[in-house]
Structure formats: C-alpha cells, structure tokens
Design an enzyme around this catalytic site. Structure first.
Site, short mmCIF file in Angstrom:
data_model
loop_
_atom_site.label_atom_id
_atom_site.label_comp_id
_atom_site.label_asym_id
_atom_site.label_seq_id
_atom_site.Cartn_x
_atom_site.Cartn_y
_atom_site.Cartn_z
N GLU A 117 14.94 -0.27 -24.91
CA GLU A 117 14.14 -0.79 -25.94
C GLU A 117 14.55 -1.78 -26.80
O GLU A 117 15.76 -1.73 -27.25
CB GLU A 117 13.69 0.38 -26.66
CG GLU A 117 12.58 0.08 -27.72
CD GLU A 117 11.80 1.17 -28.51
OE1 GLU A 117 11.93 2.53 -27.87
OE2 GLU A 117 10.92 1.03 -29.52
N GLU A 164 16.90 10.03 -25.65
CA GLU A 164 17.38 8.83 -26.56
C GLU A 164 18.87 8.75 -26.75
O GLU A 164 19.43 9.91 -27.28
CB GLU A 164 16.63 8.80 -27.85
CG GLU A 164 15.30 8.31 -27.77
CD GLU A 164 14.74 7.86 -28.99
OE1 GLU A 164 15.62 7.67 -30.09
OE2 GLU A 164 13.46 7.81 -29.08
N ASP A 211 8.79 13.29 -23.63
CA ASP A 211 9.94 12.77 -24.70
C ASP A 211 10.32 14.14 -25.19
O ASP A 211 9.52 14.96 -25.80
CB ASP A 211 9.43 11.88 -25.68
CG ASP A 211 9.84 10.40 -25.70
OD1 ASP A 211 11.00 10.17 -24.94
OD2 ASP A 211 9.57 9.68 -26.45
N ASP A 227 7.07 10.46 -28.14
CA ASP A 227 7.03 10.99 -29.42
C ASP A 227 6.43 9.98 -30.44
O ASP A 227 6.39 10.52 -31.41
CB ASP A 227 8.47 11.74 -29.90
CG ASP A 227 9.45 10.64 -29.86
OD1 ASP A 227 9.27 9.36 -29.27
OD2 ASP A 227 10.69 10.92 -30.36
N SER A 228 6.08 8.90 -29.76
CA SER A 228 5.57 7.75 -30.61
C SER A 228 3.87 8.45 -31.01
O SER A 228 3.47 7.88 -31.93
CB SER A 228 5.28 6.73 -29.78
OG SER A 228 4.72 6.88 -28.58
O1 KIV Z 1 7.88 7.36 -27.65
C1 KIV Z 1 7.53 6.29 -26.96
O2 KIV Z 1 6.35 5.98 -26.88
C2 KIV Z 1 8.73 5.58 -26.28
C3 KIV Z 1 8.54 4.38 -25.81
C4 KIV Z 1 8.58 3.29 -27.10
C5 KIV Z 1 9.26 3.78 -24.92
O3 KIV Z 1 9.64 6.25 -26.32
#
Ligand code: KIV
Length: 263
Positions: free
Chosen positions: A181, A114, A83, A44-45
């Site tokens: 993380e 998460e 995610d 979700d980044s």
């Molecule tokens: O959303 C993402 O890219 C992540 C990584 C930082 C592990 O969860």
C-alpha cells in the site's frame, strides 16, 4: 467469478493475469461485486467506511467476525480475506488464538496481517498452524498514529531496502500473497519482481500482480476525501442522493405510492 479461487490458483496468477481484489463489509455489496472480484477483502477499513471513524485502530475482532460472516454469506463463491485488527496479533500466541477464532467463527479463507520483517515470526506461526496469511507491507494504516499520518513509502534508499526485506520476509514466512500500500510505483514494481507470490497494489502503481480498492471509494460513496490513487467508477453518492430526493419529493407531493404499489 463463478468458482472460488484456491490458494494454488491465486499464486499461479503471478506473471499471468492481474488479480482483482475489492473490499466489502456486508452481504448486499459482496453479492454485487462477487462476479467481478477474484478476492474479497473484509478490510478493517470498515471502521472508517462503514462505522464513520477516523482510522482503523478501534476495529474489534468481533466486528471483523460479524462483517466477514455477512460477506461470506453474500459471496459464497469468493475467496474471502479477513483483516486481523490492530492489537490482535502483537505476539504469535495471541495471533494464533485470534486467527483460529476467525477461522472457527467464519468461513473466511485467509487472514491479513500488517507488517514485514517485524511480523515474519507471527506469519510463520499462523501458516504452520493451518491459517492462510495475506501479508500487507508499505503504508500500514494500523501504524497511522505511531507514524503521525499516512506517509507514502519507498521515497528513500533506506525505505526501498526495507520494503524489499519486508516482502522477502513475508514470502519466506509462508504468506500466499501480500498487499503493498501507498508505495512509490518504481519501488513496488521492484518488490513485486523480487518475490514469487502475488503482490497486490493499492496506491502502488500498475507494475504489480493485481489491484485492490475500497469499494466505497471506487464507487464514489465516500465523499469527504478522494485519495490520489482512487479512480471513481461511479458517482455513487450523487446518484443515491438524487434518488433519495426524488423519493422524498414524491412522498411530500403524494406521488408515491401509486396504484402499482398498493395492495
Ligand atoms: O482495510 C483495508 O481495506 C485494507 C486495504 C486498504 C488494502 O487493508
């Protein structure tokens, strides 16, 4: 990697060969990184890296489904993790409903959630219903607003204790691997040693079972800020800007197109 890894093969890598995970958000980059990655994370980044937002909170399930389909199309032989965005797994019923949506609307192999002890019941509900889950403990980007920033974990005895409990809870709930993380390296090492499933680190030191990086960070496309844990394997932004300026100069000076580019 030529053949998609199975969950059994991923689990077997613990204590053997470190796992390589990289994020991707589109087919073009997914295809480029497929030969180098064991697993691709549609993080979700993407809300920050792709959409230019300040955090991951406003990512929607529809966006995750769209980008996961693009990544799976570009990297059909990769194990792809999608995610689950903020707010889509606040109770086990919603989590299952939304994870089923991901599984039915994309070819993703797994979802990522998460949380630790607080999300164990949800992870268990998903795994019992045929959804493979990658956990995510330590610094949780979806909690950035409630925590008042991105804070490194494992600095106190209480945090260390909680991380060990989180990892155990995620494992016992049925997750096949987990991301850790933003955690002190010595604590991440202990966490990795305390469970039998692979623990993939990001900003968590070298003594874990693999590493994950955001592709735009590691390739140097994201210019605003480079976190301490990121190594830039390419000066992507510099190279792209140089190429674009060359193109602009050639257009202005009528040096492009030349005979070879003309019908
Ligand atoms: O959303 C993402 O890219 C992540 C990584 C930082 C592990 O969860």
């Amino acid at each position: 990697m030529s053949k998609k890894l199975t969950i059994t093969a991923i689990k077997k890598r613990k204590g053997e060969k470190p796992l390589v995970m990289i994020t991707a958000y589109d087919a073009l980059f997914a295809k480029l990184l497929e030969p180098s990655a064991d697993m691709i994370l549609v993080g979700d980044s993407l809300n920050m890296s792709f959409a230019g937002r300040n955090d991951t909170i406003s990512t929607t399930l529809e966006q995750m489904i769209y980008h996961t389909n693009a990544v799976c199309k570009g990297a059909p032989n990769s194990f792809v993790i999608c995610d689950m965005p903020f707010g889509t797994y606040t109770c086990k019923e919603d989590a299952l409903h939304n994870a089923i949506k991901v599984f039915q609307k994309t070819p993703a192999d797994s979802v990522k959630i998460e949380g630790g002890t607080d999300k164990a019941e949800i992870i268990q509900h998903l795994t019992e219903n045929g959804i493979a889950v990658c956990g995510h403990i330590g610094l949780l980007p979806q909690s950035v607003r409630s925590e008042g920033g991105y804070k490194v974990k494992g600095k106190s005895a209480d945090e260390r204790e909680q991380l060990l409990k989180d990892a155990k809870a995620v494992e016992e709930a049925g997750a096949f691997c987990m991301v850790i993380e933003g955690t002190k390296a010595e604590v991440a090492k202990e966490v990795a040693q305390s469970v039998t499933i692979p623990v993939i680190g990001i900003g968590a030191g070298a003594d874990v079972d693999g590493q994950v990086l955001v592709f735009s960070d590691m390739l140097g496309f994201f210019e605003e800020f480079t976190p301490k844990f990121v190594k830039k394997y390419l000066e992507g932004a510099t190279l792209v800007k140089k190429a674009l300026q060359e193109y602009a100069d050639e257009v202005v000076n009528r040096k492009f197109p030349t005979e070879e580019h003309i019908y």
